[in-house]
Design a protein around this motif. Structure first.
Motif, PDB file in Angstrom:
ATOM      1  N   TRP A 244       0.846  -1.195   0.000  1.00  0.00           N
ATOM      2  CA  TRP A 244       0.000   0.000   0.000  1.00  0.00           C
ATOM      3  C   TRP A 244       0.880   1.243   0.000  1.00  0.00           C
ATOM      4  O   TRP A 244       1.883   1.298   0.709  1.00  0.00           O
ATOM      5  N   GLU A 245       0.486   2.229  -0.808  1.00  0.00           N
ATOM      6  CA  GLU A 245       1.160   3.517  -0.798  1.00  0.00           C
ATOM      7  C   GLU A 245       0.115   4.621  -0.872  1.00  0.00           C
ATOM      8  O   GLU A 245      -0.915   4.470  -1.532  1.00  0.00           O
ATOM      9  N   THR A 246       0.393   5.717  -0.187  1.00  0.00           N
ATOM     10  CA  THR A 246      -0.501   6.877  -0.215  1.00  0.00           C
ATOM     11  C   THR A 246      -0.038   7.835  -1.294  1.00  0.00           C
ATOM     12  O   THR A 246       1.138   8.223  -1.329  1.00  0.00           O
ATOM     13  N   GLN A 247      -0.961   8.193  -2.162  1.00  0.00           N
ATOM     14  CA  GLN A 247      -0.642   9.102  -3.260  1.00  0.00           C
ATOM     15  C   GLN A 247      -1.641  10.258  -3.280  1.00  0.00           C
ATOM     16  O   GLN A 247      -2.813  10.080  -2.943  1.00  0.00           O
ATOM     17  N   ASP A 248      -1.138  11.436  -3.660  1.00  0.00           N
ATOM     18  CA  ASP A 248      -2.008  12.604  -3.798  1.00  0.00           C
ATOM     19  C   ASP A 248      -2.638  12.620  -5.190  1.00  0.00           C
ATOM     20  O   ASP A 248      -1.950  12.399  -6.190  1.00  0.00           O
ATOM     21  N   GLU A 249      -3.934  12.860  -5.222  1.00  0.00           N
ATOM     22  CA  GLU A 249      -4.669  12.954  -6.484  1.00  0.00           C
ATOM     23  C   GLU A 249      -5.283  14.339  -6.593  1.00  0.00           C
ATOM     24  O   GLU A 249      -5.849  14.847  -5.632  1.00  0.00           O
ATOM     25  N   THR A 250      -5.168  14.949  -7.757  1.00  0.00           N
ATOM     26  CA  THR A 250      -5.778  16.257  -7.991  1.00  0.00           C
ATOM     27  C   THR A 250      -6.899  16.106  -9.008  1.00  0.00           C
ATOM     28  O   THR A 250      -6.683  15.593 -10.111  1.00  0.00           O
ATOM     29  N   VAL A 251      -8.088  16.507  -8.600  1.00  0.00           N
ATOM     30  CA  VAL A 251      -9.246  16.434  -9.491  1.00  0.00           C
ATOM     31  C   VAL A 251      -9.852  17.827  -9.637  1.00  0.00           C
ATOM     32  O   VAL A 251      -9.660  18.707  -8.781  1.00  0.00           O
ATOM     33  N   THR A 252     -10.567  18.025 -10.720  1.00  0.00           N
ATOM     34  CA  THR A 252     -11.220  19.309 -10.981  1.00  0.00           C
ATOM     35  C   THR A 252     -12.717  19.196 -10.705  1.00  0.00           C
ATOM     36  O   THR A 252     -13.370  18.282 -11.198  1.00  0.00           O
ATOM     37  N   LYS A 253     -13.215  20.118  -9.882  1.00  0.00           N
ATOM     38  CA  LYS A 253     -14.637  20.140  -9.559  1.00  0.00           C
ATOM     39  C   LYS A 253     -15.234  21.501  -9.900  1.00  0.00           C
ATOM     40  O   LYS A 253     -14.568  22.535  -9.776  1.00  0.00           O
ATOM     41  N   SER A 254     -16.485  21.472 -10.298  1.00  0.00           N
ATOM     42  CA  SER A 254     -17.207  22.722 -10.579  1.00  0.00           C
ATOM     43  C   SER A 254     -18.037  23.105  -9.365  1.00  0.00           C
ATOM     44  O   SER A 254     -18.788  22.276  -8.828  1.00  0.00           O
ATOM     45  N   ILE A 255     -17.889  24.342  -8.912  1.00  0.00           N
ATOM     46  CA  ILE A 255     -18.680  24.824  -7.787  1.00  0.00           C
ATOM     47  C   ILE A 255     -19.479  26.036  -8.229  1.00  0.00           C
ATOM     48  O   ILE A 255     -19.073  26.787  -9.121  1.00  0.00           O
ATOM     49  N   LYS A 256     -20.644  26.209  -7.593  1.00  0.00           N
ATOM     50  CA  LYS A 256     -21.510  27.332  -7.943  1.00  0.00           C
ATOM     51  C   LYS A 256     -21.273  28.474  -6.957  1.00  0.00           C
ATOM     52  O   LYS A 256     -21.372  28.296  -5.743  1.00  0.00           O
ATOM     53  N   LEU A 257     -20.963  29.630  -7.484  1.00  0.00           N
ATOM     54  CA  LEU A 257     -20.705  30.809  -6.673  1.00  0.00           C
ATOM     55  C   LEU A 257     -22.027  31.483  -6.293  1.00  0.00           C
ATOM     56  O   LEU A 257     -23.081  31.203  -6.885  1.00  0.00           O
ATOM     57  N   PRO A 258     -21.987  32.403  -5.294  1.00  0.00           N
ATOM     58  CA  PRO A 258     -23.221  33.094  -4.872  1.00  0.00           C
ATOM     59  C   PRO A 258     -23.930  33.815  -6.012  1.00  0.00           C
ATOM     60  O   PRO A 258     -25.154  33.958  -6.001  1.00  0.00           O
ATOM     61  N   ASN A 259     -23.184  34.301  -6.985  1.00  0.00           N
ATOM     62  CA  ASN A 259     -23.812  34.994  -8.113  1.00  0.00           C
ATOM     63  C   ASN A 259     -24.277  34.031  -9.197  1.00  0.00           C
ATOM     64  O   ASN A 259     -24.552  34.437 -10.330  1.00  0.00           O
ATOM     65  N   GLU A 260     -24.317  32.726  -8.821  1.00  0.00           N
ATOM     66  CA  GLU A 260     -24.804  31.660  -9.690  1.00  0.00           C
ATOM     67  C   GLU A 260     -23.865  31.352 -10.854  1.00  0.00           C
ATOM     68  O   GLU A 260     -24.220  30.611 -11.765  1.00  0.00           O
ATOM     69  N   GLU A 261     -22.680  31.900 -10.808  1.00  0.00           N
ATOM     70  CA  GLU A 261     -21.680  31.513 -11.793  1.00  0.00           C
ATOM     71  C   GLU A 261     -20.982  30.235 -11.329  1.00  0.00           C
ATOM     72  O   GLU A 261     -20.922  29.946 -10.138  1.00  0.00           O
ATOM     73  N   GLU A 262     -20.491  29.450 -12.284  1.00  0.00           N
ATOM     74  CA  GLU A 262     -19.772  28.230 -11.959  1.00  0.00           C
ATOM     75  C   GLU A 262     -18.276  28.447 -12.149  1.00  0.00           C
ATOM     76  O   GLU A 262     -17.851  29.138 -13.072  1.00  0.00           O
ATOM     77  N   LYS A 263     -17.511  27.841 -11.246  1.00  0.00           N
ATOM     78  CA  LYS A 263     -16.062  27.986 -11.311  1.00  0.00           C
ATOM     79  C   LYS A 263     -15.414  26.628 -11.084  1.00  0.00           C
ATOM     80  O   LYS A 263     -15.830  25.862 -10.207  1.00  0.00           O
ATOM     81  N   ASP A 264     -14.392  26.339 -11.889  1.00  0.00           N
ATOM     82  CA  ASP A 264     -13.645  25.088 -11.731  1.00  0.00           C
ATOM     83  C   ASP A 264     -12.538  25.285 -10.699  1.00  0.00           C
ATOM     84  O   ASP A 264     -11.764  26.247 -10.769  1.00  0.00           O
ATOM     85  N   VAL A 265     -12.488  24.375  -9.723  1.00  0.00           N
ATOM     86  CA  VAL A 265     -11.439  24.430  -8.704  1.00  0.00           C
ATOM     87  C   VAL A 265     -10.716  23.089  -8.665  1.00  0.00           C
ATOM     88  O   VAL A 265     -11.288  22.047  -8.965  1.00  0.00           O
ATOM     89  N   HIS A 266      -9.450  23.128  -8.310  1.00  0.00           N
ATOM     90  CA  HIS A 266      -8.639  21.917  -8.205  1.00  0.00           C
ATOM     91  C   HIS A 266      -8.629  21.452  -6.742  1.00  0.00           C
ATOM     92  O   HIS A 266      -8.317  22.237  -5.840  1.00  0.00           O
ATOM     93  N   VAL A 267      -8.970  20.201  -6.540  1.00  0.00           N
ATOM     94  CA  VAL A 267      -9.021  19.623  -5.198  1.00  0.00           C
ATOM     95  C   VAL A 267      -7.997  18.492  -5.121  1.00  0.00           C
ATOM     96  O   VAL A 267      -7.991  17.588  -5.957  1.00  0.00           O
ATOM     97  N   THR A 268      -7.142  18.546  -4.124  1.00  0.00           N
ATOM     98  CA  THR A 268      -6.133  17.500  -3.925  1.00  0.00           C
ATOM     99  C   THR A 268      -6.513  16.665  -2.708  1.00  0.00           C
ATOM    100  O   THR A 268      -6.832  17.199  -1.643  1.00  0.00           O
ATOM    101  N   ARG A 269      -6.486  15.358  -2.885  1.00  0.00           N
ATOM    102  CA  ARG A 269      -6.808  14.462  -1.780  1.00  0.00           C
ATOM    103  C   ARG A 269      -5.867  13.262  -1.814  1.00  0.00           C
ATOM    104  O   ARG A 269      -5.356  12.902  -2.865  1.00  0.00           O
TER     105      ARG A 269
END
Length: 299
Positions: A244-269
């Motif tokens: 077993w090895e622990t590895q960091d993964e970066t994925v792109t998620k779309s989030i909705k901002l208060p002004n209803e615009e969508e923004k892509d953010v990078h999440v590392t886990r």
């Protein structure tokens, strides 16, 4: 369950009250027992000793015949080794208390951590689960490695459980299996080279190799066939180690901002994944690079 009814006649009218058993709607606090339950006393206690690594080793049953009937390439068939490794990974992903697995040819050893409590450390449960998961995975992933070549009949694997109390004992066990891999592969490489490239029959090749040492086999390969055994694939010479090895993964998620615009953010886990190695595990380097495999001997 209807257990009775009471009827009465008043002013010429008949009325009935039905009584039902409460067991229809409630669960009894104690399970029902029968006179046959005594047979459970024949079961033996096979709980594995605490503070020991539990090693489950699987071996292919009658795999010489299996390899012949499925026309495995001699001396090593990468497809067969691949499906073995994939099946072992499936076992590790199912049983996450396995800290390391080592395999070569038609065998694989799975090491459960010393503090594991899976299946209450019952040997029969551990063997049966590992063997069934491995066997079913071998059939399931067959096409991934053999393509349209049919699986003529289901493979079988037998298993055993061995306990090792110390890190030194466990490392010596794994070293023993890798040394066995080297001895067998060197012999098979020379044997099949003599048959396939040297024109000998299998009987003649076996006779030629009688009483030869490792140096003699290396010399036959190099002087007669210009083959340097040390340059043969590590997969064949060292076998397969899974950890077993622990590895960091970066994925792109779309989030909705208060002004209803969508923004892509990078999440590392971080994720734990099974990694494959074809390397020496007899020396200290592997264990120094992966200190988290072994537990403290003072536990």
């Amino acid at each position: 369950m209807l257990i009775g009814k009471i009827c009465a006649i008043r002013r010429g009218v008949r009325s009935c009250v039905f009584r039902f058993s409460a067991h229809l709607f409630t669960c009894p606090t104690n399970m029902a027992k029968s006179k046959f339950e005594y047979v459970r006393t024949f079961e033996t206690d096979d709980t594995c000793l605490r503070n020991c690594y539990i090693v489950v080793r699987l071996d292919g049953r009658n795999f010489h015949k299996f390899a012949e009937q499925h026309k495995f390439t001699k001396p090593n068939d990468n497809r067969a080794l691949g499906v073995m490794s994939r099946s072992a990974r499936s076992v590790m992903e199912e049983l996450e208390d396995i800290v390391i697995a080592y395999g070569q040819s038609d065998e694989f050893s799975f090491v459960f951590k010393r503090t594991s409590t899976w299946f209450k450390r019952r040997a029969s449960k551990l063997i049966s689960h590992v063997a069934s998961q491995f066997s079913s995975s071998y059939v399931f992933y067959w096409k991934e490695f053999f393509g349209e070549q049919p699986l003529l009949y289901p493979p079988g694997f037998d298993g055993r459980v061995v306990l090792y109390p110390t890190n030194c004992n466990l490392k010596d066990y794994l070293s023993w299996r890798q040394a066995d891999c080297h001895i067998n592969n060197l012999y098979n490489t020379v044997f099949w080279t003599l048959v396939q490239n040297g024109g000998l029959t299998t009987v003649q090749a076996a006779d030629r190799l009688k009483s030869t040492l490792a140096a003699d086999k290396n010399e036959i390969l190099f002087s007669e066939f210009d083959i340097n055994y040390n340059k043969e694939p590590l997969l064949h010479r060292k076998g397969t180690t899974l950890i077993w090895e622990t590895q960091d993964e970066t994925v792109t998620k779309s989030i909705k901002l208060p002004n209803e615009e969508e923004k892509d953010v990078h999440v590392t886990r971080s994720r734990r994944r099974v990694q494959v190695y074809h390397c020496d595990i007899i020396g200290d380097q592997f264990w120094e690079e992966h200190p988290d495999i072994l537990e403290d001997d003072n536990c």
